[in-house]
Design a protein around this motif. Structure first.
Motif, PDB file in Angstrom:
ATOM      1  N   LYS A   1     -11.269   0.096   1.454  1.00 37.40           N
ATOM      2  CA  LYS A   1     -10.652  -1.048   0.764  1.00 37.40           C
ATOM      3  C   LYS A   1      -9.842  -1.911   1.718  1.00 37.40           C
ATOM      4  N   THR A   2      -9.042  -1.258   2.539  1.00 33.76           N
ATOM      5  CA  THR A   2      -8.196  -2.032   3.429  1.00 33.76           C
ATOM      6  C   THR A   2      -9.024  -2.713   4.512  1.00 33.76           C
ATOM      7  N   ALA A   3     -10.052  -2.030   5.010  1.00 32.31           N
ATOM      8  CA  ALA A   3     -10.933  -2.660   5.999  1.00 32.31           C
ATOM      9  C   ALA A   3     -11.550  -3.916   5.385  1.00 32.31           C
TER      10      ALA A   3
ATOM     11  N   VAL B   1      -3.977   6.226   3.224  1.00 31.23           N
ATOM     12  CA  VAL B   1      -3.367   5.390   4.260  1.00 31.23           C
ATOM     13  C   VAL B   1      -2.521   4.310   3.603  1.00 31.23           C
ATOM     14  N   THR B   2      -3.123   3.583   2.640  1.00 33.22           N
ATOM     15  CA  THR B   2      -2.384   2.516   1.963  1.00 33.22           C
ATOM     16  C   THR B   2      -1.522   3.138   0.876  1.00 33.22           C
ATOM     17  N   ILE B   3      -0.218   2.833   0.900  1.00 30.70           N
ATOM     18  CA  ILE B   3       0.659   3.431  -0.098  1.00 30.70           C
ATOM     19  C   ILE B   3       1.409   2.358  -0.860  1.00 30.70           C
TER      20      ILE B   3
ATOM     21  N   LEU C   1      -5.750  -8.406  -3.680  1.00 28.59           N
ATOM     22  CA  LEU C   1      -4.772  -7.318  -3.655  1.00 28.59           C
ATOM     23  C   LEU C   1      -5.424  -6.088  -3.051  1.00 28.59           C
ATOM     24  N   ASP C   2      -4.774  -5.500  -2.045  1.00 25.10           N
ATOM     25  CA  ASP C   2      -5.235  -4.209  -1.533  1.00 25.10           C
ATOM     26  C   ASP C   2      -4.336  -3.155  -2.169  1.00 25.10           C
ATOM     27  N   LEU C   3      -4.948  -2.133  -2.746  1.00 21.19           N
ATOM     28  CA  LEU C   3      -4.150  -1.148  -3.473  1.00 21.19           C
ATOM     29  C   LEU C   3      -4.368   0.243  -2.895  1.00 21.19           C
TER      30      LEU C   3
HETATM   31 MG   LIG Z   1      -6.213   1.356   2.403  1.00 18.24          MG
END
Ligand SMILES: [Mg+2]
Ligand SMILES: Nc1nc2c(ncn2[C@@H]2O[C@H](COP(=O)(O)OP(=O)(O)OP(=O)(O)O)[C@@H](O)[C@H]2O)c(=O)[nH]1
Length: 611
Positions: free
Chosen positions: A18-20, A38-40, A58-60
């Motif tokens: 997702k973040t990539a 990783v994403t918090i 939005l990155d969740l």
């Molecule tokens: Mg992430």
């Protein structure tokens, strides 16, 4: 069609990319790494679609399901259900699924569909899926799911084209999608879908399995882990040290030039010793810190870290921690703040609290300049046992002291717990992956900028403040001692020695502890300033001033103090924020103060005995 902003949320299982994808879409620089969790936090970005429409993305945090248990998963659920404060429900939900893990990730999509929001499925990691011979019949999958399906490769330029085209054509009105709350067995549903639309060759991850047989082996695995850690540590010195020395030397030369231009006095002390000597010394650590980060980033991207967590789990449980603490504690070697925030993925509140409390004992990169300065001043650089350098050995001992301290504290807390139950470590093992240059470059850039901002912000400001405190007020007429004795710093410092004399700190060392509480590195610049204003440095450099003013016993005591002392302020603030309790801040500050004082006392009194 209106040109209003479309609000898109990226959701899905942890580690699905997702973040990539977020970074690829928005040009963002959020942290991407190859392990779950990783994403918090919720992150926001925007981009402009070909039609000219603005998309808000939005990155969740990743979630395994909506029966959210950990604090990070709760954020995702709240955003999707419109319960996140100050945030409207997204117009479109992009479910990011790892195409190589469809049996698990499709389940999440089915749960999502039940929320009744417009959903699109992004089949990510299609490059990896193709490499493994996984065949997906997209039209069939789309027909059976009843949601649009697009392929993405989040780590490749142009890898989100199909997704962008899809969202660009999406209307911001939310049609009630087929919210058939069937409530049927999700497992069975996934199985039928897979049978109809996906063909997986029998052996998909032969290489990964072969690597795991070695990496997870109870003996060979530990040997490899030790070797990896040893290599990282060596590399920081082999590659980083020469560069650091060169930078430090450059600043000394610049400082010497300024010494010729400025009249001797407090201002010369500030510029030559405080800024060039002190801040220059701290800046000199940038290469070493970057080498350390390079290895941490490469390890994070490789997929090795969760394996190391598994290997160490039993050992960590025996000292009151858990394998889950491994990644947060490892990132604490950079800085305790991301480490403490990383504990949000630990579901058990007790385990999370213990990890938060011991994370500041890991040797963060802000301690390095202080350690290196004192070691250079007091520890001779001769070889021991033929191969090792005594200075390197002392540094290694300080890192080990932090780790042993954490084990001791964890063990004590385990003994005081009423509930002695232990949870088995359930953790997803990601695929091994070759670290990509771009991600590492982004990570290094981010870390480098944080360091430079600290240096030119808080550290610079504190150094100037220390200089002002040591220069004013000017001594009265007819004063006989050095001017600094009459300054504010002189008074405060002498007051502090009532506390710190038993552990061997003179007043200059004591007062340097105050700015160090805001940012540890400042201790270096503060000592440089205090001794320069006091007239002791006299151009001979800080190392020399320290060596001639402080005894070996006091220096060792100060080193140990920095290993355990409660610092810095921002860490305590993060503990307050993450645990929402002043009591935990007090416990953290209190136990570390007692531990540091006791350890320094023992070291000082013992060293004095021998000296
Ligand atoms: Mg992430
Ligand atoms: N080969 C390949 N790797 C990818 C792709 N997308 C992401 N990755 C890698 O997958 C890993 C996870 O990526 P992230 O973007 O951090 O995953 P995430 O979904 O944000 O994970 P959490 O924040 O933990 O929920 C990283 O190692 C990425 O480099 C892809 O399309 N192909």
């Amino acid at each position: 069609m209106s040109a209003s902003t479309l609000r898109i949320a990226l959701v899905g299982n942890p580690n699905s990319g997702k973040t990539a994808l977020f970074n690829l879409l928005t040009g963002g620089r959020q942290k991407v790494a190859n392990y779950a969790g990783v994403t918090i936090e919720r992150k926001e970005g925007r981009f402009c679609a070909p039609s000219g429409r603005v998309m808000q993305v939005l990155d969740l945090p990743g979630a395994y399901s909506f029966d959210a248990v950990s604090p990070d998963e709760k954020i995702t659920r709240d955003v999707l259900e419109g319960r996140y404060p100050g945030e409207a429900v997204p117009d479109l939900v992009v479910c990011v699924a790892d195409a190589t893990k469809l049996p698990l990730h499709l389940r999440f999509l089915l749960e999502l569909k039940r929320l009744g929001r417009p959903v699109v499925l992004a089949l990510n990691m299609m490059d990896a899926a193709k490499r493994r011979g996984i065949e997906i019949d997209i039209p069939e999958l789309q027909r059976r799911l009843g949601v649009p399906v697009v392929e993405t490769i989040a780590v490749r330029r142009g890898g989100a084209r199909a997704l962008i085209e899809h969202v660009d054509g999406h209307l911001p009105v939310a049609p009630p999608h087929d919210a058939e709350a069937t409530g049927g067995d999700l497992h069975a549903e996934v199985r039928t879908l897979l049978a109809a639309a996906v063909r997986v060759p029998r052996a998909t991850a032969v290489l990964d399995d072969a690597l795991d047989r070695v990496a997870l082996h109870p003996v060979a695995g530990l040997v490899i882990l030790t070797a990896v850690m040893f290599l990282v540590f060596q590399a920081v010195y082999a590659f980083g040290k020469p560069m650091s020395d060169a930078i430090g030397g450059g600043f000394d030369a610049l400082g010497a030039q300024f010494a010729l231009w400025l009249a001797a006095g407090p201002l010369q002390g500030l510029v030559v010793d405080g800024l060039f000597g002190g801040l220059g010394t701290v800046l000199g650590f940038l290469p070493q810190i970057l080498v350390l980060f390079f290895f941490i980033l490469a390890l994070e991207e490789s997929g090795y870290l969760p394996r190391a967590a598994f290997l160490l789990d039993r050992m960590m449980v025996s000292v009151g921690l858990t394998g889950r603490s491994f990644i947060p504690l490892l990132s604490s070697f950079a800085c305790a703040i991301p480490g403490i925030m990383g504990t949000r993925t630990i579901t058990d509140p007790r385990d999370r609290l213990v990890t938060i409390l011991v994370a500041p004992l890991m040797t963060c990169s802000a301690r390095l300049p202080v350690y290196a300065l004192l070691i250079a001043a007091f520890i001779p650089s001769h070889a021991v046992f033929g191969a090792f350098n005594l200075q390197g050995l002392v540094l290694f001992a300080l890192y080990a002291a932090g780790i042993l301290g954490a084990m001791l504290v964890g063990w004590v807390m385990k003994r005081t717990r009423r509930d002695q139950s232990v949870h088995a470590l359930l953790m997803e093992l990601p695929a091994y992956r070759m670290p990509g240059g771009r991600d590492i470059a982004i990570g290094l850039y981010e870390r480098g900028m944080i360091f430079l901002k600290r240096l030119t912000g808080v550290i610079l400001a504190l150094t100037v403040l220390m200089w002002a405190l040591s220069s004013f007020p000017a001594p009265p007429a007819g004063a006989t001692g050095p001017a600094i004795d009459y300054s504010i710093a002189g008074y405060i410092g002498r007051g502090l020695t009532y506390i710190f004399a038993p552990i061997g700190f003179n007043w200059q060392m004591s007062i340097a502890l105050i700015p160090a509480f805001a940012a540890r590195e400042t201790a270096v610049a503060a000592l440089a300033t205090v001794y320069a204003v006091g007239g002791d440095a006299a151009g001979a450099g800080l190392t020399h001033a320290l060596a001639s003013n402080i005894s070996l016993a006091s220096a060792l005591s100060l080193l140990v103090w920095f290993a355990y002392a409660p610092q810095c302020m921002s860490t305590l603030a993060v503990i307050k924020r993450e645990t929402n309790s002043w009591r935990n801040v007090a416990i953290s500050f209190g136990y570390m103060f007692v531990m540091a004082y006791a350890a320094s006392f023992i070291v000082y009194q013992t060293a004095r005995w021998f000296a």
